[in-house]
Write a protein that holds these residues in place. Structure first.
Motif, PDB file in Angstrom:
ATOM      1  N   MET A 205     -26.535 -10.061  52.768  1.00  0.00           N
ATOM      2  CA  MET A 205     -27.111 -10.034  51.420  1.00  0.00           C
ATOM      3  C   MET A 205     -28.143  -8.921  51.296  1.00  0.00           C
ATOM      4  N   VAL A 206     -29.035  -8.850  52.284  1.00  0.00           N
ATOM      5  CA  VAL A 206     -30.064  -7.801  52.254  1.00  0.00           C
ATOM      6  C   VAL A 206     -29.397  -6.425  52.260  1.00  0.00           C
ATOM      7  N   GLY A 207     -28.358  -6.299  53.078  1.00  0.00           N
ATOM      8  CA  GLY A 207     -27.633  -5.031  53.144  1.00  0.00           C
ATOM      9  C   GLY A 207     -27.057  -4.641  51.803  1.00  0.00           C
ATOM     10  N   HIS A 208     -26.431  -5.610  51.134  1.00  0.00           N
ATOM     11  CA  HIS A 208     -25.837  -5.333  49.821  1.00  0.00           C
ATOM     12  C   HIS A 208     -26.905  -4.991  48.795  1.00  0.00           C
ATOM     13  N   TRP A 209     -27.974  -5.762  48.823  1.00  0.00           N
ATOM     14  CA  TRP A 209     -29.015  -5.552  47.824  1.00  0.00           C
ATOM     15  C   TRP A 209     -29.645  -4.164  47.982  1.00  0.00           C
ATOM     16  N   ASN A 210     -29.831  -3.747  49.228  1.00  0.00           N
ATOM     17  CA  ASN A 210     -30.484  -2.463  49.496  1.00  0.00           C
ATOM     18  C   ASN A 210     -29.537  -1.267  49.409  1.00  0.00           C
ATOM     19  N   ALA A 211     -28.227  -1.505  49.449  1.00  0.00           N
ATOM     20  CA  ALA A 211     -27.272  -0.386  49.503  1.00  0.00           C
ATOM     21  C   ALA A 211     -27.337   0.434  48.222  1.00  0.00           C
ATOM     22  N   TYR A 212     -27.490   1.738  48.369  1.00  0.00           N
ATOM     23  CA  TYR A 212     -27.578   2.592  47.185  1.00  0.00           C
ATOM     24  C   TYR A 212     -26.602   3.753  47.240  1.00  0.00           C
ATOM     25  N   PHE A 213     -26.238   4.171  48.482  1.00  0.00           N
ATOM     26  CA  PHE A 213     -25.504   5.415  48.609  1.00  0.00           C
ATOM     27  C   PHE A 213     -24.075   5.285  48.092  1.00  0.00           C
ATOM     28  N   ASP A 214     -23.426   4.139  48.394  1.00  0.00           N
ATOM     29  CA  ASP A 214     -22.061   3.950  47.903  1.00  0.00           C
ATOM     30  C   ASP A 214     -22.025   3.973  46.373  1.00  0.00           C
ATOM     31  N   GLY A 215     -23.013   3.335  45.752  1.00  0.00           N
ATOM     32  CA  GLY A 215     -23.086   3.354  44.296  1.00  0.00           C
ATOM     33  C   GLY A 215     -23.254   4.767  43.760  1.00  0.00           C
ATOM     34  N   LEU A 216     -24.036   5.547  44.495  1.00  0.00           N
ATOM     35  CA  LEU A 216     -24.326   6.921  44.072  1.00  0.00           C
ATOM     36  C   LEU A 216     -23.068   7.781  44.050  1.00  0.00           C
ATOM     37  N   ILE A 217     -22.198   7.600  45.066  1.00  0.00           N
ATOM     38  CA  ILE A 217     -21.029   8.481  45.115  1.00  0.00           C
ATOM     39  C   ILE A 217     -19.781   7.868  44.486  1.00  0.00           C
ATOM     40  N   TYR A 218     -19.663   6.538  44.487  1.00  0.00           N
ATOM     41  CA  TYR A 218     -18.423   5.937  43.987  1.00  0.00           C
ATOM     42  C   TYR A 218     -18.502   5.512  42.523  1.00  0.00           C
ATOM     43  N   ILE A 219     -19.706   5.351  41.996  1.00  0.00           N
ATOM     44  CA  ILE A 219     -19.838   4.843  40.623  1.00  0.00           C
ATOM     45  C   ILE A 219     -20.306   5.975  39.707  1.00  0.00           C
ATOM     46  N   LYS A 220     -19.486   6.309  38.735  1.00  0.00           N
ATOM     47  CA  LYS A 220     -19.827   7.423  37.851  1.00  0.00           C
ATOM     48  C   LYS A 220     -20.387   6.954  36.510  1.00  0.00           C
ATOM     49  N   GLU A 221     -20.079   5.707  36.130  1.00  0.00           N
ATOM     50  CA  GLU A 221     -20.570   5.216  34.835  1.00  0.00           C
ATOM     51  C   GLU A 221     -21.889   4.482  35.030  1.00  0.00           C
ATOM     52  N   SER A 222     -22.873   4.832  34.182  1.00  0.00           N
ATOM     53  CA  SER A 222     -24.216   4.311  34.411  1.00  0.00           C
ATOM     54  C   SER A 222     -24.284   2.786  34.331  1.00  0.00           C
ATOM     55  N   GLU A 223     -23.427   2.158  33.512  1.00  0.00           N
ATOM     56  CA  GLU A 223     -23.550   0.697  33.390  1.00  0.00           C
ATOM     57  C   GLU A 223     -22.980  -0.059  34.586  1.00  0.00           C
ATOM     58  N   ASN A 224     -22.202   0.650  35.457  1.00  0.00           N
ATOM     59  CA  ASN A 224     -21.670   0.004  36.660  1.00  0.00           C
ATOM     60  C   ASN A 224     -22.512   0.280  37.897  1.00  0.00           C
ATOM     61  N   LEU A 225     -23.602   0.992  37.727  1.00  0.00           N
ATOM     62  CA  LEU A 225     -24.445   1.393  38.854  1.00  0.00           C
ATOM     63  C   LEU A 225     -25.254   0.191  39.373  1.00  0.00           C
ATOM     64  N   PRO A 226     -25.180  -0.102  40.686  1.00  0.00           N
ATOM     65  CA  PRO A 226     -26.041  -1.179  41.190  1.00  0.00           C
ATOM     66  C   PRO A 226     -27.517  -0.782  41.120  1.00  0.00           C
ATOM     67  N   LEU A 227     -28.390  -1.778  41.192  1.00  0.00           N
ATOM     68  CA  LEU A 227     -29.815  -1.543  40.953  1.00  0.00           C
ATOM     69  C   LEU A 227     -30.412  -0.515  41.924  1.00  0.00           C
ATOM     70  N   ALA A 228     -30.049  -0.619  43.213  1.00  0.00           N
ATOM     71  CA  ALA A 228     -30.631   0.310  44.192  1.00  0.00           C
ATOM     72  C   ALA A 228     -30.242   1.750  43.862  1.00  0.00           C
ATOM     73  N   SER A 229     -28.990   1.969  43.459  1.00  0.00           N
ATOM     74  CA  SER A 229     -28.548   3.322  43.113  1.00  0.00           C
ATOM     75  C   SER A 229     -29.222   3.780  41.826  1.00  0.00           C
TER      76      SER A 229
END
Lengths: 290, 316
Positions: A205-229
């Motif tokens: 859970m902590v890993g998922h919550w803190n993960a930002y890099f995957d969101g940065l490169i895989y998510i292009k639409e701002s509304e799908n961006l996780p909070l850390a990204s």
């Protein structure tokens, strides 16, 4: 009785004071941030806020929670954390149970073990992984955030070592009564390893919550961006180009930046006392060393 | 399933000795590993095959199968590139400084913590110093950028005490390097003491009792009992760290660096992300990260061999 001698007592006083100062230094930045988030904009921007709020207000929090971008990112993070953890636990515990069997009962065990461990030693790297996600059509999907890291080989080894510590007699008795491996796994191993499972879940859970890099490169639409990204983009990179300027304009104010960082870290602050207790007992170290 | 069971039973009765081996069918165990095995195949093994890109001029339109082969072109370019040598040096510098500091400081901290007899105080200290470990570098990046700014709280503090000019912590190469090492130690030293505390708990109290009888002071006890008892685990940790000399911590650098200090702050991983992924030089980027992976693999294997040889350490 060394601790009653005078030199040791003097040492002790200095030691206690030193340790107290060091430990305060570890929490001070978080405290300062929290105080900034509770202060009015003017004193915060002027750098007057130290370790007590000046012009106490919850405005930063109401503005943060009033922001549509922040809320959608918060929701994406909750989704990926809940779904990602649940799926990971199902897959990892099942694999760990099978791999906890000795090679003479489960012949392919060592082959599987190497198959998994090799991925800990060598990876294809960033660019081939990115191209794979692109080719699979997972860009902008939740799956891109959950599936690639679903199997944590380290977690599997951790769980496997716990399962090995379960007394064999329990399973033998179940087998006598006609239970199969699956039944033994669900009715014996899972309930008995609940503390271990809870801890590994918290880690994931902590890993998922803190993960930002995957969101940065895989998510292009701002509304799908996780909070850390989202926070990485807005606060760390100070890059507003991905967003609707009118919506994110006030997010760069100092108090609101602070409130976002604090909200982002809050779940971690709530669960880490449980995680650290686990470490203090040395269970992880013991489990890994066998 | 029934057939399988009867076959296995037949086999078992046929053997000379009835072993304790369970005669349950193992297909269910295969089935339990299967989801993990498939996921690992897709997301770990498929990208591994993608490293052939390092020997091609990869074009998205042509794909991996259609792109032209160029042999070692990218590797030649890489080793002739002065900037590549600079980032390799930066990576080694950051990683090695962190490894040394993250052994030394936790070692000393564990020794000091070991002298605390009040359990409640000890536990509170531990709870405090473990906190930064659990925070992400995005959170800490946000906090540090704010605190280390020209007008931030740290510069205010330094100015009021020492009367110095504000320091450009994240914009000056020297201070950036110092900030990176210091903030990493700050984040991890507490957590890294755990392994030493575990070793301290394992020291036989009889040793101290005997030393006490012989009239050894606490300092002498520390010097001749405590520190020698920590040496084996220190050697294991140091040896295993060998596999990390090319891991300078992407997350930390990425969340703190900026173009002003690329010369002193850029590392292999951030370079691969910027020059490989962002600017679309996929083949060159893959070549650089392949170079890093191969060296790391060799180092990891060597370090685990050494740790196993010297201390009997095994991960599974």
């Amino acid at each position: 009785m060394y601790h009653k001698t005078l030199p040791y007592r003097i040492f002790s006083i200095f030691n206690y004071a030193f340790l107290a100062i060091i430990s305060v230094l570890c929490v001070l930045p978080m405290l300062h941030l929290f105080m900034v988030s509770l202060s009015s904009q003017a004193p915060a921007n002027a750098g007057l806020v130290k370790l007590w709020p000046i012009g106490f207000t919850l405005e930063a929090y109401t503005k943060t929670f009033g922001n549509a971008n922040f809320l959608s990112s918060l929701w994406v993070s909750v989704e990926r954390t809940v779904l990602g953890t649940a799926l990971a636990m199902v897959v990892n515990t099942a694999a760990a149970y099978a791999l906890s069997k000795e090679a003479h009962t489960f012949r392919a065990r060592n082959i599987y073990m190497w198959y998994f461990v090799i991925t800990m030693l060598f990876t294809g790297g960033l660019i081939p992984s990115y191209i794979l996600i692109l080719k699979l059509g997972l860009i902008n999907t939740l799956a891109a955030l959950i599936l690639p890291g679903l199997v944590g080989v380290y977690n599997v080894i951790l769980l496997l070592n716990f399962f090995r510590a379960v007394p064999k007699d329990l399973e033998e008795a179940a087998f006598m009564d006609g239970a199969g491996y699956l039944r033994s796994f669900i009715s014996i191993y899972l309930p008995i390893s609940l503390p271990a499972i809870a801890t590994v879940s918290l880690f994931i859970m902590v890993g998922h919550w803190n993960a930002y890099f995957d969101g940065l490169i895989y998510i292009k639409e701002s509304e799908n961006l996780p909070l850390a990204s989202f926070m990485q983009t807005i606060i760390v990179q100070a890059d507003m180009t991905k967003f609707d300027p009118s919506l994110v304009a006030n997010l760069s104010q100092r108090t609101i930046r602070a409130s976002q960082i604090f909200i982002g870290a809050l779940p971690i602050l709530m669960v880490y006392p449980f995680l650290q207790r686990f470490f203090v007992k040395g269970i992880v170290i013991g489990a890994v060393k066998e | 399933m029934d057939m399988n069971t009867t076959q296995q039973t037949a086999l078992n009765t046929g053997s000379h000795k009835m072993t304790k081996r369970s005669n349950k069918p193992t297909w269910i165990l295969h089935l339990m590993v299967l989801p993990a095995a498939i996921l690992v195949f897709i997301f770990s093994y498929l990208p591994m095959s993608g490293i052939v890109m390092a020997f091609q001029d990869y074009k998205a339109a042509l794909g991996i199968t259609g792109s032209p082969w160029v042999g070692l072109k990218h590797f030649q370019y890489m080793f002739q590139n002065e900037y590549f040598l600079q980032i390799t040096w930066n990576t080694l510098f950051f990683a090695c400084s962190k490894i040394v500091m993250n052994l030394l400081i936790p070692f000393i901290f564990a020794l000091l913590l070991n002298e605390v007899r009040h359990m409640g105080f000890k536990r509170s200290i531990q709870t405090f110093v473990y906190l930064p470990h659990f925070l992400s570098w995005v959170t800490l990046g946000g906090i540090l950028i704010d605190m280390l700014a020209q007008t931030g709280i740290i510069n205010q503090f330094l100015t009021s005490i020492f009367g110095t000019k504000p320091i450009f912590f994240l914009g000056d190469g020297f201070w950036f390097r110092l900030t990176i090492i210091f903030s990493d130690v700050w984040k991890e030293f507490g957590f890294n003491t755990i392994i030493f505390l575990a070793a301290l708990a394992g020291i036989n109290p009889a040793l101290y009792e005997a030393a006490e009888v012989d009239g050894a002071s606490r300092f002498k006890q520390t010097l001749y009992i405590t520190i020698p008892s920590l040496i084996p685990i220190t050697i294991v940790v140091a040896t295993l760290a060998l596999g990390n000399v090319l891991n300078a911590n992407f997350d930390q650098i990425f969340n703190l660096y900026n173009p002003l200090i690329y010369q002193q702050g850029d590392i292999i991983d951030t370079f691969v992300y910027r020059e490989g992924l962002l600017t679309g030089q996929f083949s060159f980027g893959t070549a650089v990260s392949l170079f890093k992976s191969v060296i790391s693999l060799i180092l990891i294997v060597v370090s685990y061999r050494l740790a196993y040889k010297f201390a009997g350490y095994r991960i599974f």
